[in-house]
Each structure stands twice: as C-alpha cells, then as structure tokens.
Design an enzyme around this catalytic site. Structure first.
Site, PDB file in Angstrom:
ATOM      1  N   ARG A   1      11.624  -1.334  10.858  1.00  0.00           N
ATOM      2  CA  ARG A   1      10.566  -0.845  11.748  1.00  0.00           C
ATOM      3  C   ARG A   1      10.422  -1.741  12.973  1.00  0.00           C
ATOM      4  O   ARG A   1      10.559  -2.956  12.853  1.00  0.00           O
ATOM      5  CB  ARG A   1       9.231  -0.806  10.972  1.00  0.00           C
ATOM      6  CG  ARG A   1       8.876   0.580  10.503  1.00  0.00           C
ATOM      7  CD  ARG A   1       7.728   0.591   9.549  1.00  0.00           C
ATOM      8  NE  ARG A   1       6.522  -0.107   9.989  1.00  0.00           N
ATOM      9  CZ  ARG A   1       5.380  -0.082   9.321  1.00  0.00           C
ATOM     10  NH1 ARG A   1       5.293   0.618   8.199  1.00  0.00           N
ATOM     11  NH2 ARG A   1       4.326  -0.735   9.749  1.00  0.00           N
TER      12      ARG A   1
ATOM     13  N   ARG B   1      -9.624   0.789   9.000  1.00  0.00           N
ATOM     14  CA  ARG B   1      -9.097  -0.542   9.290  1.00  0.00           C
ATOM     15  C   ARG B   1     -10.082  -1.370  10.099  1.00  0.00           C
ATOM     16  O   ARG B   1      -9.777  -2.522  10.435  1.00  0.00           O
ATOM     17  CB  ARG B   1      -7.831  -0.388  10.118  1.00  0.00           C
ATOM     18  CG  ARG B   1      -6.577  -0.751   9.402  1.00  0.00           C
ATOM     19  CD  ARG B   1      -5.459  -0.430  10.366  1.00  0.00           C
ATOM     20  NE  ARG B   1      -4.282  -1.153  10.063  1.00  0.00           N
ATOM     21  CZ  ARG B   1      -3.237  -0.605   9.459  1.00  0.00           C
ATOM     22  NH1 ARG B   1      -3.247   0.636   9.071  1.00  0.00           N
ATOM     23  NH2 ARG B   1      -2.163  -1.314   9.254  1.00  0.00           N
TER      24      ARG B   1
ATOM     25  N   ARG C   1       0.120  -8.768  13.651  1.00  0.00           N
ATOM     26  CA  ARG C   1      -0.526  -7.774  12.773  1.00  0.00           C
ATOM     27  C   ARG C   1      -1.397  -8.476  11.739  1.00  0.00           C
ATOM     28  O   ARG C   1      -2.481  -7.998  11.390  1.00  0.00           O
ATOM     29  CB  ARG C   1       0.548  -6.913  12.082  1.00  0.00           C
ATOM     30  CG  ARG C   1       1.193  -5.925  13.047  1.00  0.00           C
ATOM     31  CD  ARG C   1       2.483  -5.356  12.496  1.00  0.00           C
ATOM     32  NE  ARG C   1       2.309  -4.621  11.262  1.00  0.00           N
ATOM     33  CZ  ARG C   1       3.306  -4.374  10.419  1.00  0.00           C
ATOM     34  NH1 ARG C   1       4.527  -4.806  10.661  1.00  0.00           N
ATOM     35  NH2 ARG C   1       3.074  -3.681   9.324  1.00  0.00           N
TER      36      ARG C   1
ATOM     37  N   LYS D   1       0.839  -1.210   0.000  1.00  0.00           N
ATOM     38  CA  LYS D   1       0.000   0.000   0.000  1.00  0.00           C
ATOM     39  C   LYS D   1       0.875   1.263   0.000  1.00  0.00           C
ATOM     40  O   LYS D   1       0.640   2.199  -0.752  1.00  0.00           O
ATOM     41  CB  LYS D   1      -0.933   0.020   1.227  1.00  0.00           C
ATOM     42  CG  LYS D   1      -1.830  -1.194   1.324  1.00  0.00           C
ATOM     43  CD  LYS D   1      -2.740  -1.140   2.525  1.00  0.00           C
ATOM     44  CE  LYS D   1      -2.023  -1.117   3.862  1.00  0.00           C
ATOM     45  NZ  LYS D   1      -1.262  -2.354   4.172  1.00  0.00           N
TER      46      LYS D   1
ATOM     47  N   ARG E   1      11.951  -5.476   4.714  1.00  0.00           N
ATOM     48  CA  ARG E   1      11.643  -4.052   4.480  1.00  0.00           C
ATOM     49  C   ARG E   1      12.630  -3.146   5.218  1.00  0.00           C
ATOM     50  O   ARG E   1      13.028  -3.401   6.338  1.00  0.00           O
ATOM     51  CB  ARG E   1      10.231  -3.740   4.964  1.00  0.00           C
ATOM     52  CG  ARG E   1       9.939  -2.237   4.894  1.00  0.00           C
ATOM     53  CD  ARG E   1       8.501  -1.919   4.965  1.00  0.00           C
ATOM     54  NE  ARG E   1       7.867  -2.346   6.193  1.00  0.00           N
ATOM     55  CZ  ARG E   1       6.567  -2.198   6.429  1.00  0.00           C
ATOM     56  NH1 ARG E   1       5.791  -1.671   5.505  1.00  0.00           N
ATOM     57  NH2 ARG E   1       6.057  -2.604   7.562  1.00  0.00           N
TER      58      ARG E   1
HETATM   59  P1  AP5 Z   1       4.890  -1.569   1.815  1.00  0.00           P
HETATM   60  O1  AP5 Z   1       4.577  -0.750   0.618  1.00  0.00           O
HETATM   61  O2  AP5 Z   1       5.638  -0.924   2.940  1.00  0.00           O
HETATM   62  O3  AP5 Z   1       3.569  -2.280   2.355  1.00  0.00           O
HETATM   63  P2  AP5 Z   1       2.360  -1.686   3.196  1.00  0.00           P
HETATM   64  O4  AP5 Z   1       1.153  -2.390   2.680  1.00  0.00           O
HETATM   65  O5  AP5 Z   1       2.357  -0.192   3.182  1.00  0.00           O
HETATM   66  O6  AP5 Z   1       2.759  -2.265   4.623  1.00  0.00           O
HETATM   67  P3  AP5 Z   1       2.675  -1.646   6.077  1.00  0.00           P
HETATM   68  O7  AP5 Z   1       3.369  -2.642   6.974  1.00  0.00           O
HETATM   69  O8  AP5 Z   1       3.185  -0.254   6.151  1.00  0.00           O
HETATM   70  O9  AP5 Z   1       1.186  -1.667   6.330  1.00  0.00           O
HETATM   71  P4  AP5 Z   1       0.512  -1.775   7.642  1.00  0.00           P
HETATM   72  O10 AP5 Z   1      -0.865  -1.574   7.163  1.00  0.00           O
HETATM   73  O11 AP5 Z   1       0.702  -2.972   8.477  1.00  0.00           O
HETATM   74  O12 AP5 Z   1       1.241  -0.704   8.570  1.00  0.00           O
HETATM   75  P5  AP5 Z   1       0.909   0.798   8.919  1.00  0.00           P
HETATM   76  O13 AP5 Z   1       2.160   1.544   8.852  1.00  0.00           O
HETATM   77  O14 AP5 Z   1      -0.265   1.280   8.145  1.00  0.00           O
HETATM   78  O15 AP5 Z   1       5.684  -2.867   1.304  1.00  0.00           O
HETATM   79  C1  AP5 Z   1       6.212  -3.822   2.204  1.00  0.00           C
HETATM   80  C2  AP5 Z   1       7.588  -4.325   1.697  1.00  0.00           C
HETATM   81  O16 AP5 Z   1       7.401  -5.043   0.487  1.00  0.00           O
HETATM   82  C3  AP5 Z   1       8.566  -3.184   1.362  1.00  0.00           C
HETATM   83  O17 AP5 Z   1       9.842  -3.587   1.725  1.00  0.00           O
HETATM   84  C4  AP5 Z   1       8.431  -3.006  -0.155  1.00  0.00           C
HETATM   85  O18 AP5 Z   1       9.624  -2.530  -0.741  1.00  0.00           O
HETATM   86  C5  AP5 Z   1       8.105  -4.423  -0.605  1.00  0.00           C
HETATM   87  N1  AP5 Z   1       7.180  -4.431  -1.745  1.00  0.00           N
HETATM   88  C6  AP5 Z   1       6.140  -3.610  -1.975  1.00  0.00           C
HETATM   89  N2  AP5 Z   1       5.498  -3.946  -3.104  1.00  0.00           N
HETATM   90  C7  AP5 Z   1       6.155  -5.033  -3.588  1.00  0.00           C
HETATM   91  C8  AP5 Z   1       5.959  -5.874  -4.724  1.00  0.00           C
HETATM   92  N3  AP5 Z   1       4.972  -5.656  -5.590  1.00  0.00           N
HETATM   93  N4  AP5 Z   1       6.827  -6.918  -4.914  1.00  0.00           N
HETATM   94  C9  AP5 Z   1       7.841  -7.147  -4.027  1.00  0.00           C
HETATM   95  N5  AP5 Z   1       8.072  -6.379  -2.946  1.00  0.00           N
HETATM   96  C10 AP5 Z   1       7.233  -5.348  -2.720  1.00  0.00           C
HETATM   97  O19 AP5 Z   1       0.422   0.669  10.432  1.00  0.00           O
HETATM   98  C11 AP5 Z   1       1.321   0.395  11.488  1.00  0.00           C
HETATM   99  C12 AP5 Z   1       0.568   0.340  12.819  1.00  0.00           C
HETATM  100  O20 AP5 Z   1      -0.092   1.606  13.070  1.00  0.00           O
HETATM  101  C13 AP5 Z   1      -0.572  -0.682  12.891  1.00  0.00           C
HETATM  102  O21 AP5 Z   1      -0.103  -1.961  13.233  1.00  0.00           O
HETATM  103  C14 AP5 Z   1      -1.452  -0.054  13.988  1.00  0.00           C
HETATM  104  O22 AP5 Z   1      -0.912  -0.274  15.263  1.00  0.00           O
HETATM  105  C15 AP5 Z   1      -1.362   1.429  13.697  1.00  0.00           C
HETATM  106  N6  AP5 Z   1      -2.415   1.905  12.780  1.00  0.00           N
HETATM  107  C16 AP5 Z   1      -2.239   2.441  11.533  1.00  0.00           C
HETATM  108  N7  AP5 Z   1      -3.425   2.780  10.999  1.00  0.00           N
HETATM  109  C17 AP5 Z   1      -4.376   2.465  11.918  1.00  0.00           C
HETATM  110  C18 AP5 Z   1      -5.781   2.547  11.943  1.00  0.00           C
HETATM  111  N8  AP5 Z   1      -6.476   3.037  10.898  1.00  0.00           N
HETATM  112  N9  AP5 Z   1      -6.434   2.100  13.034  1.00  0.00           N
HETATM  113  C19 AP5 Z   1      -5.780   1.615  14.098  1.00  0.00           C
HETATM  114  N10 AP5 Z   1      -4.426   1.474  14.134  1.00  0.00           N
HETATM  115  C20 AP5 Z   1      -3.743   1.902  13.064  1.00  0.00           C
END
Ligand code: AP5
Length: 226
Positions: free
Chosen positions: A163, A91, A174, A16, A130
């Site tokens: 991270r 979410r 997660r 994402k 990552r």
């Molecule tokens: P990446 O693009 O970083 O993936 P992502 O989907 O953005 O993953 P996140 O871990 O950031 O999502 P998340 O939803 O768990 O975490 P968030 O920060 O929102 O890609 C991942 C890896 O794969 C990278 O190394 C990339 O280079 C590689 N990659 C990408 N595309 C690829 C492809 N096509 N092929 C190969 N490799 C690829 O949330 C973190 C925490 O915040 C949560 O756990 C929660 O505690 C809190 N939080 C955030 N939002 C909320 C909410 N709305 N409500 C409650 N808690 C929340």
C-alpha cells in the site's frame, strides 16, 4: 442478540482488517472498512476519492464530514438492518458522536467496540511486511501470514501490492495521528461501557478466538438481561 452493531478500533496494523474478514464470514453481516471504501473511491476517481487521496498519501485522516456521510448511508441501508461491522470508523470524537446520532436516529444501539491493540513497534513490523490485494483488499504478511504463491492473493488470484501509505515515514505519521485523534475514543467508549479489549499481538487465530469469546460473553449478558 437480535442485532449486532460492532466497531473495530485500534492502531493501524493491529489486525482490524484481518479479523474483520473473519468476523464478516462468521457473522454474515455487512463489513464497512473506511480505508477500503476510500481506496476504492481513489481507484475509481470519484469525487470522494479525489478529495481523500492527498490526505491518505500523507497518512492524515480525511476530514470528518467527508467520511461521516459515506458511512451514514451504509448504516441506514437495508443490508445493515440486522447489524454491521465497522472497521476504521469512527476515528475521531466528532465521528463517534455522528455515529451515535445516526444509530439513535434509527432507534438502534451500539453492541460493542472491540479494541484490537498492538504497540508501535509491532505496528511498524506488521505494516512493513503487509501485502494487500488490489481488487478486494484481502490482507497478507510476508512472514506472519504469507500467501501460498508469492505476490498472488489466495482468495481471488489478484496481484498483491504494498500500500502507498505503508512506507516507513507514512506509517510513523499514521501512528502519530492515531495517538492524537483516535486514542481518545478508548476512553469515550469505555465510559459508555461499550469497550472490549483484545490483545492484538497474539497470532491471528488466537486473536480470532478471543474475539469469538467476547461475542459469546456479550450474547450471554444480553440473553440474561431479557
Ligand atoms: P491488518 O489486518 O491489515 O491491520 P489493520 O488494523 O486493518 O491495519 P490498517 O493499516 O488497514 O489500518 P488503518 O486503520 O491504518 O488503515 P485504513 O485502511 O483503515 O494487519 C496488518 C498486517 O499485519 C497484515 O500484513 C497482516 O497480515 C498482519 N497481521 C494481522 N494480524 C496479525 C497477527 N495477529 N499477528 C501477526 N501479523 C498479523 O485507513 C487508511 C487511511 O484512510 C487512513 O490513514 C486515513 O487517511 C483514511 N481513513 C480511513 N478511515 C478514516 C476515517 N474514519 N476518518 C478519516 N480518515 C480515514
């Protein structure tokens, strides 16, 4: 399309953030990634950050009311008047209901929810490798999307780090949270005709091309409806 109000939905690590960065450049719309917003708040030791930290470190979702206010303010801001891209929000079903209420209060409509999907094994592989830049959250992968210089962000030169929530046991938790609390949103948005499915397991360029294709189709559909 006069206004583009998009949500990026999908499991942790499905890409994402990677696609969000590209979309932001392509569409020139504000991009609100709740994970980035929360990590910045933790770094700056704000009240939001102090509340969020313990949840994030465990891989739990922060409480709905904590995040709903932070996103509502941004959607209601002048910079989001032509649209927005949300990553990581909503979410939970209550968050999705709060978003719908906010959008309707502003007499606007959601354009689409892009589900970028990947299975659990792929997620574990991706998050294990990552590397994220501390300053601005630019994302790399040691194998799939390596930076030009080891440990240094290509975009802003800051240090790349693992991270805190990318430890194996936290990744698994997660994923459990995603299946339990976020996956029901797939049905929620499908029933409203807003869901568009994207195969997140292809290469980043292929995924980006599929996203562009979906947006082009949406534009054609909207133009025909006018
Ligand atoms: P990446 O693009 O970083 O993936 P992502 O989907 O953005 O993953 P996140 O871990 O950031 O999502 P998340 O939803 O768990 O975490 P968030 O920060 O929102 O890609 C991942 C890896 O794969 C990278 O190394 C990339 O280079 C590689 N990659 C990408 N595309 C690829 C492809 N096509 N092929 C190969 N490799 C690829 O949330 C973190 C925490 O915040 C949560 O756990 C929660 O505690 C809190 N939080 C955030 N939002 C909320 C909410 N709305 N409500 C409650 N808690 C929340």
């Amino acid at each position: 399309m006069s206004e583009l109000n998009l949500v990026l939905l999908g499991p942790p690590g499905s890409g994402k953030g990677t696609q969000g960065e590209r979309l932001q450049e392509d569409l020139r719309l504000p991009y609100y990634a709740t994970g980035d917003i929360l990590r910045a708040a933790v770094r700056d030791e704000t009240a939001l950050g102090r509340t969020a930290k313990e949840y994030m470190d465990r891989g739990d979702l922060v409480p709905d009311d904590v995040i709903v206010g932070a996103i509502g303010e941004r959607i209601d801001s002048a910079e989001a008047a032509d649209g927005f891209i949300l990553d990581g929000f909503p979410r939970t079903v209550p968050q999705a209901e709060a978003l719908a209420a906010k959008v309707s209060e502003l007499s606007r409509e959601m354009t689409a929810v892009l589900l970028i999907d990947a299975d659990d094994d792929e997620v574990v592989r991706r998050l294990g490798g990552r590397r994220t830049c501390e300053e601005n959250g630019h994302v790399f992968h040691v194998d799939f999307n390596p930076p030009k210089r080891d440990g240094v962000c290509d975009v802003d030169g800051s240090e790349l780090r693992v991270r805190d929530d990318d430890k194996p046991e936290v990744i698994r938790h997660r994923l459990d949270q995603y299946h339990e609390k976020t996956e029901p949103l797939i049905d929620f948005y499908d029933r409203q005709g807003l869901l568009r499915r994207i195969d997140g397991t292809a290469t980043p360029d292929e995924v980006a091309a599929e996203v562009r294709g979906v947006l082009t189709t949406l534009k054609l559909e909207t133009d025909e409806a006018i």
